[in-house]
Design an enzyme around this catalytic site. Structure first.
Site, mmCIF file in Angstrom:
data_model
loop_
_atom_site.group_PDB
_atom_site.id
_atom_site.type_symbol
_atom_site.label_atom_id
_atom_site.label_comp_id
_atom_site.label_asym_id
_atom_site.label_seq_id
_atom_site.Cartn_x
_atom_site.Cartn_y
_atom_site.Cartn_z
ATOM 1 C CB CYS A 135 -57.193 -17.751 -32.989
ATOM 2 S SG CYS A 135 -58.603 -17.373 -31.955
ATOM 3 C CG HIS A 240 -61.336 -19.865 -35.237
ATOM 4 N ND1 HIS A 240 -62.048 -20.677 -34.388
ATOM 5 C CD2 HIS A 240 -60.731 -18.936 -34.432
ATOM 6 C CE1 HIS A 240 -61.882 -20.275 -33.142
ATOM 7 N NE2 HIS A 240 -61.074 -19.219 -33.139
HETATM 8 N N1 LIG Z 1 -58.184 -20.685 -27.507
HETATM 9 C C1 LIG Z 1 -57.764 -20.058 -28.599
HETATM 10 O O1 LIG Z 1 -58.079 -20.446 -29.748
HETATM 11 C C2 LIG Z 1 -56.875 -18.851 -28.468
HETATM 12 C C3 LIG Z 1 -56.252 -18.414 -29.624
HETATM 13 C C4 LIG Z 1 -55.444 -17.269 -29.558
HETATM 14 C C5 LIG Z 1 -55.259 -16.636 -28.351
HETATM 15 N N2 LIG Z 1 -55.875 -17.085 -27.233
HETATM 16 C C6 LIG Z 1 -55.563 -16.376 -25.970
HETATM 17 O O2 LIG Z 1 -54.626 -17.196 -25.266
HETATM 18 C C7 LIG Z 1 -54.879 -17.132 -23.860
HETATM 19 C C8 LIG Z 1 -55.170 -18.544 -23.336
HETATM 20 O O3 LIG Z 1 -56.317 -19.059 -24.000
HETATM 21 P P1 LIG Z 1 -56.791 -20.580 -23.797
HETATM 22 O O4 LIG Z 1 -57.856 -20.790 -24.795
HETATM 23 O O5 LIG Z 1 -55.629 -21.492 -23.735
HETATM 24 O O6 LIG Z 1 -57.470 -20.495 -22.334
HETATM 25 P P2 LIG Z 1 -57.751 -21.685 -21.287
HETATM 26 O O7 LIG Z 1 -57.808 -22.987 -21.978
HETATM 27 O O8 LIG Z 1 -58.944 -21.232 -20.515
HETATM 28 O O9 LIG Z 1 -56.466 -21.648 -20.361
HETATM 29 C C9 LIG Z 1 -56.179 -20.543 -19.535
HETATM 30 C C10 LIG Z 1 -54.850 -20.774 -18.843
HETATM 31 O O10 LIG Z 1 -54.583 -19.629 -18.032
HETATM 32 C C11 LIG Z 1 -54.103 -20.052 -16.793
HETATM 33 N N3 LIG Z 1 -54.420 -19.087 -15.732
HETATM 34 C C12 LIG Z 1 -55.625 -18.539 -15.416
HETATM 35 N N4 LIG Z 1 -55.501 -17.704 -14.364
HETATM 36 C C13 LIG Z 1 -54.186 -17.746 -14.003
HETATM 37 C C14 LIG Z 1 -53.427 -17.121 -12.961
HETATM 38 N N5 LIG Z 1 -53.976 -16.252 -12.104
HETATM 39 N N6 LIG Z 1 -52.096 -17.409 -12.876
HETATM 40 C C15 LIG Z 1 -51.516 -18.277 -13.735
HETATM 41 N N7 LIG Z 1 -52.183 -18.894 -14.741
HETATM 42 C C16 LIG Z 1 -53.506 -18.638 -14.863
HETATM 43 C C17 LIG Z 1 -54.819 -21.365 -16.525
HETATM 44 O O11 LIG Z 1 -54.014 -22.093 -15.615
HETATM 45 P P3 LIG Z 1 -54.594 -23.176 -14.575
HETATM 46 O O12 LIG Z 1 -55.250 -24.242 -15.392
HETATM 47 O O13 LIG Z 1 -53.353 -23.635 -13.874
HETATM 48 O O14 LIG Z 1 -55.542 -22.440 -13.675
HETATM 49 C C18 LIG Z 1 -54.857 -21.989 -17.928
HETATM 50 O O15 LIG Z 1 -53.687 -22.741 -18.143
HETATM 51 C C19 LIG Z 1 -56.034 -16.137 -23.684
HETATM 52 O O16 LIG Z 1 -55.494 -14.855 -23.453
HETATM 53 C C20 LIG Z 1 -56.740 -16.183 -25.041
HETATM 54 O O17 LIG Z 1 -57.422 -14.990 -25.317
HETATM 55 C C21 LIG Z 1 -56.660 -18.190 -27.262
#
Ligand SMILES: NC(=O)c1ccc[n+]([C@@H]2O[C@H](COP(=O)([O-])OP(=O)(O)OC[C@H]3O[C@@H](n4cnc5c(N)ncnc54)[C@H](OP(=O)(O)O)[C@@H]3O)[C@@H](O)[C@H]2O)c1
Length: 332
Positions: A135, A240
């Site tokens: 991001c 950010h």
């Molecule tokens: N946050 C940012 O600004 C951002 C920006 C760019 C990229 N990213 C990347 O995008 C991804 C998600 O980030 P996020 O910030 O959205 O994280 P988050 O809010 O912590 O959400 C994580 C998601 O992953 C799911 N998950 C976890 N374990 C799982 C499993 N075993 N099977 C299926 N689903 C599972 C969770 O589902 P449940 O709730 O159903 O458990 C939740 O929906 C990461 O790889 C991160 O590095 C994040």
């Protein structure tokens, strides 16, 4: 698999991690941009059985472990990196086009790492998997690209001020809970600046600092780009920021720098000084505080940029990629 293959028109779409911060933003952006899809399936782990809003509809979350590649044409992946490593190859092999938000495949030379405004042509090389950058990287490269097109910098120093939502939903919830507390403690998410984003390596660099340099090099097709970064986490919910310092051996006029930024797709040049959280809810990178000075036969350029880490930094970038890969007209 045929390289650069398009997605069938009106694909069957899945989102892994639909209940997370990126997943929920994807749902909003898909509804706003009306990506034509025949079916939308949501996958997760703890949220299985819950319903999430998609426009005026509500869709249930299913277990990802039960997802069958034969039911999908396009998969947005917004789950943890370890799971991406474990599960995505089977979907790609079965012919599902995967757009991966995790960090796992970004530096794989066989996987395009795409910011559509800058290197959409790289999509012609995909073999079933497209990675979308970190991001922070997305905001920084969109601001950097028009400058490196003007002249080649010999040094770039980036200092980021990254929002808590970049860590995920649990961190954001902890931040909101802590913010309600009367006392701001040093070292707490709400009362301090964290001087590292993630673990530090033997040289003292964080993974986020490596990602910013290495991903920028790949997207800008400049393998020797001299970019050094310090990534900081600040008590902001969404958005950010990054301060950029660039040194050019050539002399650059401030007017030319501003004109290049004004023309740059995906960038809005501001002459005032917006706070970085002002970018929340927008899809453009806000660039402000542009300064130039002549130094030792060349120029130093400084600026500040901000990106909504959940929209352009994640969801919008992924949806733009999908739009470019659809085989038919984008209207229903
Ligand atoms: N946050 C940012 O600004 C951002 C920006 C760019 C990229 N990213 C990347 O995008 C991804 C998600 O980030 P996020 O910030 O959205 O994280 P988050 O809010 O912590 O959400 C994580 C998601 O992953 C799911 N998950 C976890 N374990 C799982 C499993 N075993 N099977 C299926 N689903 C599972 C969770 O589902 P449940 O709730 O159903 O458990 C939740 O929906 C990461 O790889 C991160 O590095 C994040």
């Amino acid at each position: 698999m045929e390289r650069g293959r398009k997605i069938v028109n009106r694909p069957r779409v899945g989102i892994v991690g639909a209940s997370g911060l990126v997943g929920r933003t994807l749902l909003r952006v898909l509804a706003e941009r009306r990506l034509p899809c025949r079916e939308l399936r949501l996958f997760g782990l703890r949220a299985v059985g819950r319903e999430l809003a998609f426009g005026a509809r509500r869709l249930g979350v299913e277990a990802f472990e039960d997802a069958r590649p034969s039911d999908l044409d396009l998969l947005f992946y917004a789950g943890p990196a370890a799971l991406a490593r474990e599960r995505l190859a089977a979907f790609v092999e079965a012919g599902v086009l995967v757009i991966d938000k995790s960090s796992v495949h970004r530096l794989d030379p066989s996987v395009p790492l795409v910011v559509p405004e800058l290197n959409a042509a790289a999509l012609g090389q995909h073999a079933g998997l497209v990675a979308t950058p970190n991001c922070t990287t997305i905001g920084v490269v969109l601001a950097l690209a028009p400058l490196v097109a003007l002249a080649e910098p010999d040094a770039i120093v980036v200092t980021t001020t990254q929002a808590i939502s970049g860590v995920g939903r649990e961190a954001l919830e902890a931040f909101r809970a802590a913010r309600g507390a009367a006392e701001r403690r040093p070292g707490s998410v709400d009362g301090d600046v964290w001087t590292h984003c993630g673990a530090l390596d033997a040289e003292g660099c964080s993974e986020e600092e490596h990602k910013l340099r290495d991903e920028s090099r790949k997207i800008l097709a400049r393998p020797a780009l001299a970019l050094d970064a310090t990534t900081l986490r600040v008590p902001v919910e969404v958005g950010h920021g990054a301060s950029l310092w660039l040194r050019f051996p050539a002399t650059l006029a401030r007017g030319d720098v501003c004109a290049a930024l004004e023309r740059a797709p995906g960038v809005v040049l501001r002459t005032d000084a917006p706070g970085q959280a002002e970018v929340a809810g927008r899809d453009e990178v806000l660039v402000s505080r542009v300064r130039t000075r002549n130094a030792e036969g060349g120029s130093v350029v400084q600026l500040f940029c901000a990106v909504d880490n959940l929209r352009k930094g994640a969801a919008t970038n992924a949806v733009q990629i999908a739009e470019l890969l659809l085989s038919g007209p984008s209207s229903e």
